[in-house]
Design an enzyme around this catalytic site. Structure first.
Site, PDB file in Angstrom:
ATOM      1  N   THR A  58       0.861  -1.182   0.000  1.00  0.00           N
ATOM      2  CA  THR A  58       0.000   0.000   0.000  1.00  0.00           C
ATOM      3  C   THR A  58       0.898   1.232   0.000  1.00  0.00           C
ATOM      4  O   THR A  58       2.119   1.121  -0.078  1.00  0.00           O
ATOM      5  CB  THR A  58      -0.899   0.027   1.250  1.00  0.00           C
ATOM      6  OG1 THR A  58      -0.094   0.365   2.406  1.00  0.00           O
ATOM      7  CG2 THR A  58      -1.555  -1.333   1.491  1.00  0.00           C
ATOM      8  N   CYS A  59       0.290   2.416   0.117  1.00  0.00           N
ATOM      9  CA  CYS A  59       1.100   3.637   0.148  1.00  0.00           C
ATOM     10  C   CYS A  59       1.932   3.728   1.419  1.00  0.00           C
ATOM     11  O   CYS A  59       2.948   4.432   1.447  1.00  0.00           O
ATOM     12  CB  CYS A  59       0.204   4.862   0.018  1.00  0.00           C
ATOM     13  SG  CYS A  59      -1.060   4.999   1.307  1.00  0.00           S
ATOM     14  N   ASN A  60       1.532   3.014   2.464  1.00  0.00           N
ATOM     15  CA  ASN A  60       2.245   3.102   3.739  1.00  0.00           C
ATOM     16  C   ASN A  60       3.073   1.876   4.084  1.00  0.00           C
ATOM     17  O   ASN A  60       3.811   1.891   5.068  1.00  0.00           O
ATOM     18  CB  ASN A  60       1.250   3.354   4.884  1.00  0.00           C
ATOM     19  CG  ASN A  60       0.797   4.793   4.928  1.00  0.00           C
ATOM     20  OD1 ASN A  60       1.590   5.699   4.685  1.00  0.00           O
ATOM     21  ND2 ASN A  60      -0.468   5.018   5.208  1.00  0.00           N
ATOM     22  N   ARG A  61       2.980   0.808   3.286  1.00  0.00           N
ATOM     23  CA  ARG A  61       3.726  -0.404   3.628  1.00  0.00           C
ATOM     24  C   ARG A  61       3.871  -1.315   2.416  1.00  0.00           C
ATOM     25  O   ARG A  61       2.996  -1.372   1.549  1.00  0.00           O
ATOM     26  CB  ARG A  61       3.051  -1.155   4.775  1.00  0.00           C
ATOM     27  CG  ARG A  61       1.707  -1.743   4.447  1.00  0.00           C
ATOM     28  CD  ARG A  61       1.065  -2.420   5.662  1.00  0.00           C
ATOM     29  NE  ARG A  61       0.587  -1.460   6.639  1.00  0.00           N
ATOM     30  CZ  ARG A  61       1.036  -1.376   7.890  1.00  0.00           C
ATOM     31  NH1 ARG A  61       1.973  -2.209   8.332  1.00  0.00           N
ATOM     32  NH2 ARG A  61       0.547  -0.482   8.722  1.00  0.00           N
ATOM     33  N   SER A  95      -1.693   0.944  11.853  1.00  0.00           N
ATOM     34  CA  SER A  95      -1.885   1.909  10.776  1.00  0.00           C
ATOM     35  C   SER A  95      -1.293   3.262  11.141  1.00  0.00           C
ATOM     36  O   SER A  95      -1.095   3.576  12.318  1.00  0.00           O
ATOM     37  CB  SER A  95      -3.379   2.073  10.471  1.00  0.00           C
ATOM     38  OG  SER A  95      -3.938   0.860  10.024  1.00  0.00           O
ATOM     39  N   GLY A 144     -16.136  24.584  -3.176  1.00  0.00           N
ATOM     40  CA  GLY A 144     -14.824  23.983  -3.424  1.00  0.00           C
ATOM     41  C   GLY A 144     -14.943  22.504  -3.727  1.00  0.00           C
ATOM     42  O   GLY A 144     -15.446  21.740  -2.900  1.00  0.00           O
ATOM     43  N   ALA A 145     -14.476  22.104  -4.918  1.00  0.00           N
ATOM     44  CA  ALA A 145     -14.606  20.706  -5.347  1.00  0.00           C
ATOM     45  C   ALA A 145     -13.256  20.012  -5.417  1.00  0.00           C
ATOM     46  O   ALA A 145     -13.080  19.073  -6.191  1.00  0.00           O
ATOM     47  CB  ALA A 145     -15.308  20.639  -6.703  1.00  0.00           C
ATOM     48  N   GLY A 146     -12.303  20.473  -4.596  1.00  0.00           N
ATOM     49  CA  GLY A 146     -10.997  19.820  -4.534  1.00  0.00           C
ATOM     50  C   GLY A 146     -11.056  18.548  -3.709  1.00  0.00           C
ATOM     51  O   GLY A 146     -12.139  18.041  -3.378  1.00  0.00           O
ATOM     52  N   GLY A 193     -12.924  18.930  -0.237  1.00  0.00           N
ATOM     53  CA  GLY A 193     -14.353  19.089  -0.459  1.00  0.00           C
ATOM     54  C   GLY A 193     -15.005  17.821  -0.962  1.00  0.00           C
ATOM     55  O   GLY A 193     -16.107  17.451  -0.536  1.00  0.00           O
TER      56      GLY A 193
END
Length: 423
Positions: free
Chosen positions: A49-52, A109, A189-191, A194
């Site tokens: 994953t992005c963390n492991r 996590s 805001g649709a970032g 949001g």
């Protein structure tokens, strides 16, 4: 039978190292297939994953150690210049099981109790199974981990309470208004922030969300994804402020998108019906003086972070309960591992006595009637079960400090004159 886990995660390596060593699904399949086909492993699985990025390997030879697997992964990723063995952790035997149980139950996590990791572990198991790399050990390990995660979720509160700003905002709105399906919501805001807030709102049954954004097409795309189909041009949203019960702001701006004067006018049009404003912007999007208006509830990131901190503290208080569940499952898993170690001896023991029984019955096959022979077979089977019950029970029994699996196996093999395996 050993199972080794090595890998990098948010505790052992910075993000640039984790990114460098991560495996795509295609690479994941290629990597574990290489381990199996080269004769290095009986079983293998990778959680990436992005963390492991963590390997779970049942080695096929003693040379396949934790250090060997670290070097193997570094070489596979051609990352020797950036990644070093000290970026990795290593676990063995029950330590490996404990680690996967902690990962699956979300106490390892980056954000305590973040439940997304369980789905990622299930994906890792699916990938391993698809390439026939998940054998009896990894299959049992993973299904026990899934069971642990389910018990943790149902028997503890480790996953309760918002721990992200966007989710905390939505939970706060629900506490104030209870039924969000009856409320009209404006998202400014649709970032990314949001979008997350809007999706959390939908999960809480919000059905009337209107989106405005400087780039109208981005607002339209998010509205279509959410299924609301409602947008407002950014130039005109202030004309409709009085229509909304909840306003969420999440834009990048140095100027306030909502000011006290315009919200005062809006409240007059609403006849002072309550409004919640959730300011998720940094810098702040909303004039803080708005909070002085009657029935106007304004919460910014600092206020929401205070909620998050309290929720995290509550989650940390649940850790002893989670650890107790893990310890209980570790005992059961360890006992099951022990049965694997004694299984060959049990099979050999049963085979030897069955062979003796068959030879003795064969001597009488033509001396007695078929009915008498069936009775003799039934009788000898019952006798064998009773004779073998105690030695098999002894082999499977939990070990204590004065005992060990090898000593039990040797004792039974010597008493019953069983040949050593692979002879």
């Amino acid at each position: 039978m050993n199972i080794i886990s090595v890998g990098v995660n948010h505790k052992t390596a910075p993000i640039e190292i984790r990114e460098r060593i991560a495996l795509s699904e295609v690479q994941n399949k290629e990597f574990i297939t290489d381990l199996i086909s080269s004769g290095l492993a009986h079983e293998a699985m990778v959680v990436s994953t992005c963390n492991r990025t963590e390997l779970y390997v049942v080695p096929a030879m003693t040379e396949v150690t934790g250090e060997y697997l670290k070097e193997y992964l570094i070489s596979f990723k051609d990352a020797r210049k950036e990644v070093r063995p000290e970026h990795f952790f290593s676990r063995f035997y029950c330590g490996t099981a404990r680690h996967l149980f902690e990962v699956s139950s979300a106490i390892d996590s980056l954000v305590l109790g973040e439940g997304q990791i369980l789905g990622q572990v299930k994906d890792a198991y699916r990938i391993a199974a698809e390439v026939q790399a998940a054998g009896i050990l990894i299959t049992r390990l993973c299904h026990t981990a899934f069971s642990v995660a389910k018990k943790v979720k149902t028997k503890t509160k480790i996953m309760e309470g918002a721990v992200s700003v966007s989710y905390a905002a939505v939970e706060l709105a629900q506490k104030i208004f209870s039924n969000l399906s009856m409320k009209k919501i404006l998202l400014i805001g649709a970032g990314e922030t949001g979008e997350l807030a809007a999706k959390h709102m939908c999960q809480k049954n919000a059905r009337n969300i209107v989106i405005t954004n400087r780039t109208l097409s981005k607002a339209e795309a998010l509205a279509e994804e959410l299924g609301t189909g409602k947008v407002l041009p950014f130039e005109s949203y202030k004309e409709y402020l009085h229509e909304f019960d909840i306003i969420i702001t999440a834009v990048s701006t140095k100027e306030y998108v909502l000011r006290e004067a315009e919200m005062h006018q809006s409240m007059q049009k609403r006849r002072l019906k309550p409004v919640i404003i959730l300011d998720l912007g940094l810098p702040r999007n909303v004039d803080p003086d708005i909070s002085r208006l009657q029935n106007m509830f304004l919460k910014d990131i600092d206020a929401l972070k205070h909620i998050i901190d309290k929720n995290l503290e509550k989650r940390r208080g649940e850790l002893p309960k989670v650890q107790a569940i893990i310890e209980e499952e570790l005992v059961s898993f360890g006992q099951w591992i022990n049965t694997l170690k004694v299984r060959p001896t049990i099979v050999d023991l049963q085979s030897k006595f069955i062979e003796i029984k068959e030879k003795e019955l064969e001597r009488y096959r033509y001396k007695v009637s078929e009915e008498e022979l069936r009775r003799m077979e039934h009788l000898t089977e019952r006798i064998l079960k009773k004779i073998l019950h105690h030695p098999i029970k002894m082999l499977k029994a939990p070990i204590d400090t004065s005992d060990s699996i090898p000593s039990r196996v040797n004792l039974v093999r010597n008493i019953f004159d069983l040949e050593e395996p692979n002879q």
